[in-house]
Design a protein around this motif. Structure first.
Motif, short mmCIF file in Angstrom:
data_model
loop_
_atom_site.label_atom_id
_atom_site.label_comp_id
_atom_site.label_asym_id
_atom_site.label_seq_id
_atom_site.Cartn_x
_atom_site.Cartn_y
_atom_site.Cartn_z
N THR A 1 -2.10 -44.23 -104.85
CA THR A 1 -1.98 -45.54 -105.47
C THR A 1 -0.63 -46.13 -105.07
O THR A 1 0.13 -45.52 -104.31
CB THR A 1 -2.11 -45.45 -107.00
OG1 THR A 1 -2.24 -46.76 -107.55
CG2 THR A 1 -0.91 -44.75 -107.64
N PHE A 2 -0.34 -47.30 -105.57
CA PHE A 2 0.95 -47.91 -105.29
C PHE A 2 1.96 -47.53 -106.36
O PHE A 2 1.61 -47.37 -107.54
CB PHE A 2 0.82 -49.44 -105.20
CG PHE A 2 0.44 -49.91 -103.82
CD1 PHE A 2 1.41 -50.31 -102.93
CD2 PHE A 2 -0.88 -49.93 -103.43
CE1 PHE A 2 1.06 -50.72 -101.65
CE2 PHE A 2 -1.25 -50.34 -102.16
CZ PHE A 2 -0.26 -50.73 -101.26
N ASP A 3 3.20 -47.38 -105.95
CA ASP A 3 4.32 -47.19 -106.88
C ASP A 3 5.25 -48.38 -106.69
O ASP A 3 6.27 -48.30 -106.01
CB ASP A 3 5.04 -45.87 -106.57
CG ASP A 3 6.07 -45.51 -107.64
OD1 ASP A 3 6.25 -46.32 -108.58
OD2 ASP A 3 6.69 -44.45 -107.53
N GLY A 4 4.82 -49.52 -107.25
CA GLY A 4 5.51 -50.76 -106.96
C GLY A 4 5.10 -51.28 -105.60
O GLY A 4 4.37 -50.63 -104.86
N ALA B 1 6.12 -48.91 -102.13
CA ALA B 1 5.86 -47.48 -101.96
C ALA B 1 4.45 -47.15 -102.43
O ALA B 1 3.84 -47.89 -103.20
CB ALA B 1 6.88 -46.65 -102.75
N VAL B 2 3.94 -46.01 -101.92
CA VAL B 2 2.70 -45.46 -102.43
C VAL B 2 3.00 -44.09 -103.04
O VAL B 2 3.99 -43.44 -102.70
CB VAL B 2 1.61 -45.33 -101.34
CG1 VAL B 2 1.21 -46.70 -100.82
CG2 VAL B 2 2.06 -44.42 -100.20
N SER B 3 2.11 -43.69 -103.93
CA SER B 3 2.28 -42.42 -104.64
C SER B 3 1.00 -41.61 -104.50
O SER B 3 -0.10 -42.16 -104.60
CB SER B 3 2.59 -42.67 -106.12
OG SER B 3 2.63 -41.47 -106.85
N ASP C 1 5.61 -29.35 -106.44
CA ASP C 1 6.83 -30.14 -106.63
C ASP C 1 6.56 -31.53 -107.21
O ASP C 1 7.45 -32.37 -107.28
CB ASP C 1 7.56 -30.30 -105.29
CG ASP C 1 8.02 -28.96 -104.73
OD1 ASP C 1 8.54 -28.16 -105.52
OD2 ASP C 1 7.82 -28.73 -103.53
N GLY C 2 5.32 -31.79 -107.62
CA GLY C 2 4.99 -33.06 -108.25
C GLY C 2 4.50 -34.10 -107.26
O GLY C 2 4.19 -33.80 -106.10
N ALA C 3 4.40 -35.34 -107.74
CA ALA C 3 3.85 -36.43 -106.94
C ALA C 3 4.70 -36.70 -105.70
O ALA C 3 5.90 -36.47 -105.67
CB ALA C 3 3.77 -37.70 -107.78
N VAL C 4 4.02 -37.21 -104.68
CA VAL C 4 4.68 -37.57 -103.42
C VAL C 4 4.82 -39.10 -103.38
O VAL C 4 3.83 -39.82 -103.52
CB VAL C 4 3.85 -37.08 -102.22
CG1 VAL C 4 4.51 -37.52 -100.91
CG2 VAL C 4 3.70 -35.57 -102.26
N ARG C 5 6.04 -39.56 -103.18
CA ARG C 5 6.29 -41.00 -103.09
C ARG C 5 6.71 -41.33 -101.66
O ARG C 5 7.67 -40.75 -101.14
CB ARG C 5 7.39 -41.41 -104.07
CG ARG C 5 7.62 -42.92 -104.15
CD ARG C 5 8.68 -43.23 -105.20
NE ARG C 5 8.77 -44.65 -105.46
CZ ARG C 5 9.55 -45.49 -104.78
NH1 ARG C 5 10.28 -45.03 -103.76
NH2 ARG C 5 9.58 -46.78 -105.09
N ILE C 6 5.97 -42.26 -101.02
CA ILE C 6 6.22 -42.62 -99.63
C ILE C 6 6.62 -44.09 -99.58
O ILE C 6 5.87 -44.96 -100.02
CB ILE C 6 4.97 -42.39 -98.77
CG1 ILE C 6 4.52 -40.93 -98.85
CG2 ILE C 6 5.24 -42.78 -97.32
CD1 ILE C 6 3.18 -40.66 -98.20
#
Length: 541
Positions: free
Chosen positions: A86-89, A92-94, A120-125
């Motif tokens: 999905t989008f993180d703002g 970025a995507v998550s 290690d949790g979610a990946v933010r790109i």
């Protein structure tokens, strides 16, 4: 307000990640399918997507290291079983989800792929790198709210048009970008290939946006009208880095190739003004009743009036009273056969737009009590109409274009657009109707082609040399209606709606023989989407 989840259900089948990438209103990020993986690119003005790769390939692997295929796509997320992207703002995507998983990311650098574990949790790109600091649940919720807010505004239409209207409304939201330094949102023609606000596109896009997003429609016109030259000329494009208003503003690689050459009238070494056809008043009028701001309209109408004066003062290049196109870009019909001739080109579509615009400016002046301006615009419209009528070639049966003063042997859709004035004598209207009914000219399987079939330059698939364009059909339908042929206008509207549905979406242009997207046409195209919405609302009332 529409139910956004129900609208999302209608949109989801169209989101193939090929012709319709995964994106977010206001974002430059585009996620496409690339074989069994995804690729992430950035949408930038005058840059090819292949030159704007953020992630070359992204795969989601299950706990056993096997690639997990995409299982679902919705406006707010791409699903891989229990994992979602999905989008993180907007920047970025998550990627995150339940259970054990790994994200394999190959970057444009060509280095070995990165393997990022769920441990290690979610990946933010993002454009500035990859991190593990995102909160995936919050990103999902925020992205869902953004799309829910947009989709809730989807206009209500007939049941048979509802699925495509939902998708076209998604396209308009998907094509929203923020223009740095402008403080405004532009709905671009397509994030896939046209990242900027083109003047003509803005007019058609605003026409569709008014039904669910009138404030955004107004914003498009404010951008289009916001950068007039000292002489009143409106620019062709408003983009991240400025405006494109002359051949000197073209990207360096295009500048010399697209400069006018060989004109008998103007210096071919001089900069050429670049603009778009004068449909500004047409677009502004369509916001009346949707936007309640008299000051906005006062300012906008003044800009339109100065732009109209520019056409007659600066683009009447041979001084005969009829403005010409000094460059193909200014016509919006860049590859039309009428521009195979010597420039500048006097074209019946430009005459029609100028007549319509002066008529609308006269009506506006009368409404605000400016009798002198009303008289001036009405008199100029009458003069232009007389010049337009002189372009009718009785032996050929159509309005002819002229290149550097010589008649052009090419019958194209520009010869049909004088209908838009609503002021043609009946003999000319009859001649246009005959052309529309003739299989050797414009009566193709899917109408209306942009070049008559009998022309040597006709092509089913080459841009502006035959393919059907939604904006041309919409203008012709309006021309038929104002010229006394309401039933034919309605039939053309219905056929245009069927074409978009048959073709699988709002593409840039369509093959008139098959109704399919032409191979080089851009998908998720803004004005096709906006005008589908506009026409669907029109026939659903």
């Amino acid at each position: 307000m529409a139910d956004p989840r129900a609208v999302g259900d209608r949109v989801a089948p169209f989101l193939d990640l090929v012709s319709a990438p995964f994106t977010l209103p206001g974002s430059r990020i585009l996620v496409f399918r690339e074989g069994d993986a995804l690729t992430i690119r950035l949408a930038e003005y005058e840059r090819d997507l292949d030159d704007c790769v953020l992630v070359r390939t992204l795969r989601v692997l299950d706990g056993d290291g096997r690639a997990t295929p995409v299982s679902s796509v919705r406006p707010d997320r791409i699903g891989f079983g229990g994992v979602t992207l999905t989008f993180d703002g907007p920047s970025a995507v998550s990627v995150g989800g339940d259970g054990a998983w790994t994200v394999e990311v190959e970057l444009p650098s060509g280095d070995a792929p990165l393997l990022l574990s769920s441990a290690d949790g979610a990946v933010r790109i993002a454009a500035d790198g990859i991190s593990r600091d995102g909160v995936h649940h919050d990103a999902l919720a925020t992205t869902a709210r953004v799309w829910d807010d947009w989709l809730a505004r989807t206009p209500q239409v007939r049941d048979d048009l509802a699925d495509m209207t939902a998708f076209c409304w998604w396209v308009l939201g998907a094509n929203i970008v923020s223009l740095p330094g402008r403080g405004a949102r532009a709905v671009v023609p397509s994030k896939i290939g046209y990242v900027g606000l083109w003047q003509w596109d803005a007019y058609f896009i605003a026409s569709g946006l008014r039904h669910g997003g009138p404030d955004l429609a107004r914003e498009q016109l404010e951008l289009a009208f916001g950068f007039p030259g000292a002489d009143g000329q409106l620019p062709d494009v408003v983009h991240d880095e400025g405006i494109l208003a002359s051949s000197d503003d073209l990207p360096p690689a295009d500048r010399e190739n697209l400069r006018r050459a060989g004109s008998a009238i103007a210096d071919p070494s001089a900069p050429i003004p670049l603009t778009k056809p004068p449909l500004a008043a047409w677009a502004l009028r369509r916001l009346e009743g949707y936007v309640d701001d008299p000051a906005f309209f006062d300012t906008a109408w003044a800009v339109v009036a100065r732009s109209q004066d520019w056409w007659f003062a600066r683009s009447d290049l041979d001084g005969d009273g009829m403005p010409e196109y000094g460059h193909p870009y200014s016509s919006g019909l860049d590859d039309s056969p009428v521009f195979d001739a010597e420039l500048p080109v006097a074209s019946p579509d430009l005459a029609a737009y100028l007549i319509l615009q002066d008529d609308l400016l006269a009506a506006r002046a009368r409404a605000v009590g400016d009798a002198d301006a009303a008289s001036r615009h009405a008199e100029r419209a009458a003069r232009t109409l007389s010049l337009l009528e002189s372009m009718w070639d009785e032996s050929a049966g159509y309005f002819r274009s002229y290149g550097a003063g010589s008649p052009i042997d090419a019958e194209t859709a520009v010869s049909l657009l004088p209908l838009l004035t609503g002021r043609l004598p009946g003999t000319y209207v009859a001649g246009i109707l005959a052309a529309l009914d003739d299989p050797a000219r414009f009566a193709t399987t899917w109408t209306v082609p942009t070049v008559a079939r009998r022309e040597a330059s006709y092509s089913d698939e080459r841009m502006w040399r035959g393919p059907v364009w939604v904006n041309v059909n919409a203008l012709l339908a309006e021309g038929l209606a104002v010229s006394g042929h309401a039933e034919r206008a309605r039939a053309l509207v219905e056929e245009t709606l069927r074409l978009v549905m048959h073709g699988g979406g709002p593409h840039e242009y369509y093959n008139p023989s098959t109704g399919a997207k032409a191979p080089r046409a851009t998908t998720a195209f803004g004005w096709s989407a906006a005008l589908f919405v506009d026409l669907a609302v029109q026939v659903s009332g």
